[in-house]
Write a protein that holds these residues in place. Structure first.
Motif, PDB file in Angstrom:
ATOM      1  N   GLU A 298       0.497  -7.004  -7.920  1.00 55.52           N
ATOM      2  CA  GLU A 298       0.085  -8.289  -8.453  1.00 55.52           C
ATOM      3  C   GLU A 298       1.235  -9.285  -8.530  1.00 55.52           C
ATOM      4  N   THR A 299       2.435  -8.776  -8.842  1.00 56.32           N
ATOM      5  CA  THR A 299       3.556  -9.690  -9.083  1.00 56.32           C
ATOM      6  C   THR A 299       4.496  -9.803  -7.883  1.00 56.32           C
ATOM      7  N   GLY A 300       4.453  -8.794  -6.984  1.00 59.71           N
ATOM      8  CA  GLY A 300       5.357  -8.823  -5.829  1.00 59.71           C
ATOM      9  C   GLY A 300       6.779  -8.426  -6.177  1.00 59.71           C
ATOM     10  N   ASN A 301       6.954  -7.668  -7.234  1.00 60.78           N
ATOM     11  CA  ASN A 301       8.285  -7.222  -7.653  1.00 60.78           C
ATOM     12  C   ASN A 301       8.795  -6.129  -6.685  1.00 60.78           C
ATOM     13  N   LEU A 302       9.522  -6.562  -5.646  1.00 58.36           N
ATOM     14  CA  LEU A 302       9.916  -5.607  -4.595  1.00 58.36           C
ATOM     15  C   LEU A 302      10.932  -4.560  -5.063  1.00 58.36           C
ATOM     16  N   PRO A 303      11.927  -4.926  -5.901  1.00 65.60           N
ATOM     17  CA  PRO A 303      12.831  -3.870  -6.383  1.00 65.60           C
ATOM     18  C   PRO A 303      12.073  -2.748  -7.097  1.00 65.60           C
ATOM     19  N   GLU A 304      11.054  -3.124  -7.854  1.00 63.06           N
ATOM     20  CA  GLU A 304      10.249  -2.121  -8.553  1.00 63.06           C
ATOM     21  C   GLU A 304       9.412  -1.308  -7.539  1.00 63.06           C
ATOM     22  N   PHE A 305       8.888  -1.990  -6.522  1.00 60.37           N
ATOM     23  CA  PHE A 305       8.132  -1.310  -5.456  1.00 60.37           C
ATOM     24  C   PHE A 305       8.996  -0.226  -4.820  1.00 60.37           C
ATOM     25  N   ILE A 306      10.222  -0.622  -4.480  1.00 65.14           N
ATOM     26  CA  ILE A 306      11.155   0.299  -3.824  1.00 65.14           C
ATOM     27  C   ILE A 306      11.439   1.516  -4.709  1.00 65.14           C
ATOM     28  N   LYS A 307      11.665   1.228  -5.991  1.00 67.04           N
ATOM     29  CA  LYS A 307      11.990   2.307  -6.933  1.00 67.04           C
ATOM     30  C   LYS A 307      10.856   3.340  -7.008  1.00 67.04           C
ATOM     31  N   ILE A 308       9.641   2.840  -7.081  1.00 70.15           N
ATOM     32  CA  ILE A 308       8.490   3.754  -7.209  1.00 70.15           C
ATOM     33  C   ILE A 308       8.283   4.541  -5.908  1.00 70.15           C
ATOM     34  N   VAL A 309       8.310   3.813  -4.780  1.00 69.46           N
ATOM     35  CA  VAL A 309       7.983   4.451  -3.492  1.00 69.46           C
ATOM     36  C   VAL A 309       9.031   5.500  -3.107  1.00 69.46           C
ATOM     37  N   GLU A 310      10.291   5.175  -3.286  1.00 71.93           N
ATOM     38  CA  GLU A 310      11.333   6.154  -2.923  1.00 71.93           C
ATOM     39  C   GLU A 310      11.313   7.347  -3.879  1.00 71.93           C
ATOM     40  N   SER A 311      11.076   7.065  -5.155  1.00 71.75           N
ATOM     41  CA  SER A 311      11.008   8.160  -6.117  1.00 71.75           C
ATOM     42  C   SER A 311       9.843   9.098  -5.782  1.00 71.75           C
ATOM     43  N   GLU A 312       8.705   8.520  -5.394  1.00 68.60           N
ATOM     44  CA  GLU A 312       7.553   9.350  -5.016  1.00 68.60           C
ATOM     45  C   GLU A 312       7.892  10.260  -3.826  1.00 68.60           C
ATOM     46  N   ALA A 313       8.573   9.691  -2.835  1.00 64.38           N
ATOM     47  CA  ALA A 313       8.921  10.474  -1.637  1.00 64.38           C
ATOM     48  C   ALA A 313       9.844  11.633  -2.014  1.00 64.38           C
ATOM     49  N   LEU A 314      10.856  11.321  -2.813  1.00 57.55           N
ATOM     50  CA  LEU A 314      11.819  12.370  -3.162  1.00 57.55           C
ATOM     51  C   LEU A 314      11.194  13.395  -4.109  1.00 57.55           C
TER      52      LEU A 314
ATOM     53  N   GLY B  31      20.906  -6.995   0.890  1.00 59.25           N
ATOM     54  CA  GLY B  31      19.878  -7.457  -0.050  1.00 59.25           C
ATOM     55  C   GLY B  31      18.472  -7.437   0.562  1.00 59.25           C
ATOM     56  N   VAL B  32      18.340  -6.957   1.801  1.00 57.01           N
ATOM     57  CA  VAL B  32      17.013  -6.888   2.438  1.00 57.01           C
ATOM     58  C   VAL B  32      16.192  -5.777   1.758  1.00 57.01           C
ATOM     59  N   PRO B  33      14.974  -6.095   1.289  1.00 60.03           N
ATOM     60  CA  PRO B  33      14.198  -5.103   0.530  1.00 60.03           C
ATOM     61  C   PRO B  33      13.514  -4.059   1.412  1.00 60.03           C
ATOM     62  N   VAL B  34      14.323  -3.252   2.064  1.00 61.34           N
ATOM     63  CA  VAL B  34      13.792  -2.199   2.933  1.00 61.34           C
ATOM     64  C   VAL B  34      13.893  -0.880   2.170  1.00 61.34           C
ATOM     65  N   CYS B  35      12.894  -0.023   2.334  1.00 65.02           N
ATOM     66  CA  CYS B  35      12.970   1.278   1.671  1.00 65.02           C
ATOM     67  C   CYS B  35      12.352   2.345   2.566  1.00 65.02           C
ATOM     68  N   PHE B  36      12.376   3.581   2.093  1.00 68.04           N
ATOM     69  CA  PHE B  36      11.831   4.670   2.912  1.00 68.04           C
ATOM     70  C   PHE B  36      10.746   5.406   2.136  1.00 68.04           C
ATOM     71  N   THR B  37       9.894   6.055   2.886  1.00 61.26           N
ATOM     72  CA  THR B  37       9.073   7.099   2.281  1.00 61.26           C
ATOM     73  C   THR B  37       8.977   8.247   3.282  1.00 61.26           C
ATOM     74  N   LEU B  38       8.512   9.380   2.796  1.00 59.49           N
ATOM     75  CA  LEU B  38       8.427  10.589   3.632  1.00 59.49           C
ATOM     76  C   LEU B  38       7.038  11.161   3.480  1.00 59.49           C
ATOM     77  N   ASP B  39       6.544  11.832   4.510  1.00 62.75           N
ATOM     78  CA  ASP B  39       5.352  12.644   4.266  1.00 62.75           C
ATOM     79  C   ASP B  39       5.798  14.101   4.279  1.00 62.75           C
ATOM     80  N   ALA B  40       4.890  15.018   4.552  1.00 62.17           N
ATOM     81  CA  ALA B  40       5.290  16.414   4.462  1.00 62.17           C
ATOM     82  C   ALA B  40       6.005  16.832   5.747  1.00 62.17           C
TER      83      ALA B  40
END
Ligand code: PMV
Length: 360
Positions: A255-271, A306-315
C-alpha cells in the motif's frame, strides 16, 4: 467456498471428443509456503508474484470411451516425445482430483506439454505444469457443464492445481496471488489461491525477476520431502506464525511502497526457508557457494548504489533477483558485469510480473 462445493453434480451435456490448450506461468513466492497438512493444506499463508515468461504450454485431447474403464487412460508427451517417467506423477494427480472430476475415467486422454524455459534449468516446472493441466481439465468440465461461472472455473482450477503441487494454485491468475487463510485478507482460503484483494501500488505490478541459473542439476531433496520435515521441526510453530506476521507487514508495504521494508521481508523469507531446511532432521542444504556469492554481491551493489534490488530463493540454488522496472537497465548491467560469472554456463532468464494463465 468449501471443499464439497468442488464436487460436481449431474453433467448437462455429453461430449464425445475435443482438444484444449492452456499456457500457465510459474510464480515466485515472497512469503514462502513450507510445511503442509493433509490434502495439500498449507501450514501457513503465502503470497507470490505470478511470472510472465516462464510458462508451461499444455494441450489435452479427450475422446469418450465406449465403456468407462477402471483406470485413468492417458498418454503423455513432453516436448513432442513420449515421456512415461512423468506418468506416475500425473496418475497420482488424477487420483487426488478424481472426487472432484469424476468424468476423467470416461475419456482417453492425450497430454502434450512443453516449457518455455530450458529443460533441466533447475526451475521447478511443477507450478506451471500442474496449473496448466488443471486448467485443461477444467475446460473439459466446462464443456460438460457450460453453465459454470468464470469465478468458479478459476477457483476450481486453482483448487485442483493445489492438489498437484501446492504452489501451483498460485499460478492461475496474476499479478499478486495469496494462498492460505490469513486474518487480514478477506476471502483468503487454504483451498485455492486468490487475487490479492487489497491495495497494491503500481511499482509492484511491473516488478522484474531475473532468474540466475546457479545450478541446473536435479534437486537432491524434493519439496515433498522438505515439506514433510516441517512435521516435528523444532522451529515449525514459530516459523508459521512469522509467515502470518510477514504477510501482514507486506500488506502495508504493497500500500505504501516502502521498498526497504519490502526488501527486508522478502530476503528474510528466502533465508528463513533455507534455514528451515538446514535445521530439519535430517538437515540439508540446497544453496551452493555461488548462491552466497551472488547474495553478497547484491548486498554490495545495493549498499553502494542505493538501487532497491533484492533476492529471493525457491527450493533450490538459483537466485531470483527482484527489482522495480525503473531500475531495469542498471540492474541488468550489474548482472552482466558481476553476477553472470556465478551462473552455470552464464545462463539467466529475464522475467517479470505477469497476469496469469491464458487459453490458446
Ligand atoms: O509447491 P511445492 O510443493 O513444490 O512447494 C514449493 C515451495 C516453495 O517453492 C519453496 C515456496 C513457495 O511458496 O513457492
Amino acid at each position: 467456498m468449501r471443499e464439497q462445493d468442488f464436487i460436481p453434480g449431474e453433467f448437462q451435456k455429453s461430449v464425445q471428443f475435443g482438444k484444449v490448450t492452456w499456457q500457465s506461468p510459474s510464480n515466485i513466492a515472497l512469503v514462502k509456503y513450507w510445511g503442509k497438512k493433509k490434502k495439500q493444506i498449507p501450514a501457513n499463508p503465502s503470497v507470490s508474484f505470478t511470472l510472465k515468461n516462464c510458462k508451461t504450454i499444455t494441450t489435452l485431447e479427450f475422446k469418450r470411451k465406449e465403456i468407462k474403464g477402471e483406470d485413468f487412460d492417458f498418454e503423455l508427451f513432453f516436448e513432442g516425445k513420449k515421456k512415461d517417467d512423468f506418468k506416475p506423477k500425473i496418475t497420482k494427480f488424477f487420483e487426488r482430483i478424481e472426487k472432484y472430476t469424476p468424468f476423467l475415467k470416461d475419456y482417453e486422454l492425450v497430454i502434450q506439454t512443453e516449457n518455455t524455459f530450458p529443460h533441466s534449468s533447475g526451475i521447478a516446472s511443477s507450478a506451471s505444469g500442474m496449473s496448466a493441466l488443471a486448467l485443461c481439465v477444467m475446460s473439459l468440465e466446462k464443456e460438460l457443464n457450460p453453465e459454470i461461472t468464470e469465478d468458479y472455473f478459476l477457483k476450481k482450477a486453482s483448487f485442483l492445481a493445489r492438489l498437484g503441487s501446492g504452489s501451483a494454485c498460485r499460478s492461475i491468475e496474476g499479478e499478486l496471488i495469496e494462498w492460505g487463510e490469513h486474518k487480514t485478507t478477506a476471502g483468503s482460503s487454504d483451498l485455492f489461491g486468490i487475487k490479492y484483494p487489497n491495495k497494491v501500488l503500481e511499482v509492484f505490478k511491473s516488478y522484474q525477476d531475473t532468474i540466475l541459473l546457479v545450478d541446473k542439476g536435479q534437486k537432491q531433496v524434493s519439496s515433498t520431502l522438505g515439506h514433510n520435515l516441517m512435521h516435528g521441526h523444532s522451529f515449525a510453530e514459530a516459523r508459521f506464525e512469522q509467515a502470518h506476521a510477514n504477510l501482514e507487514k507486506l500488506q502495508a508495504v504493497f500500500e505504501t511502497g516502502n521498498l526497504p521494508e519490502f526488501i527486508k521481508i522478502v530476503e528474510s523469507e528466502a533465508l528463513t526457508l533455507h534455514a528451515m531446511m538446514m535445521s530439519s532432521e535430517p538437515y540439508f542444504i540446497l544453496m551452493k557457494p555461488n548462491t552466497l556469492e551472488i547474495i553478497n554481491r547484491i548486498w554490495g551493489f545495493r549498499e553502494s548504489t542505493g538501487v532497491p534490488v533484492c533476492f529471493t530463493l525457491d527450493a533450490g540454488a538459483n537466485v531470483h533477483v527482484l527489482y522495480p522496472k525503473r531500475h531495469k537497465e542498471e540492474v541488468l548491467e550489474f548482472i552482466k558485469n558481476e553476477l553472470v560469472a556465478y551462473c552455470e554456463k552464464g545462463q539467466y532468464i529475464c522475467d517479470s510480473i505477469g497476469k496469469g494463465a491464458e487459453k490458446l
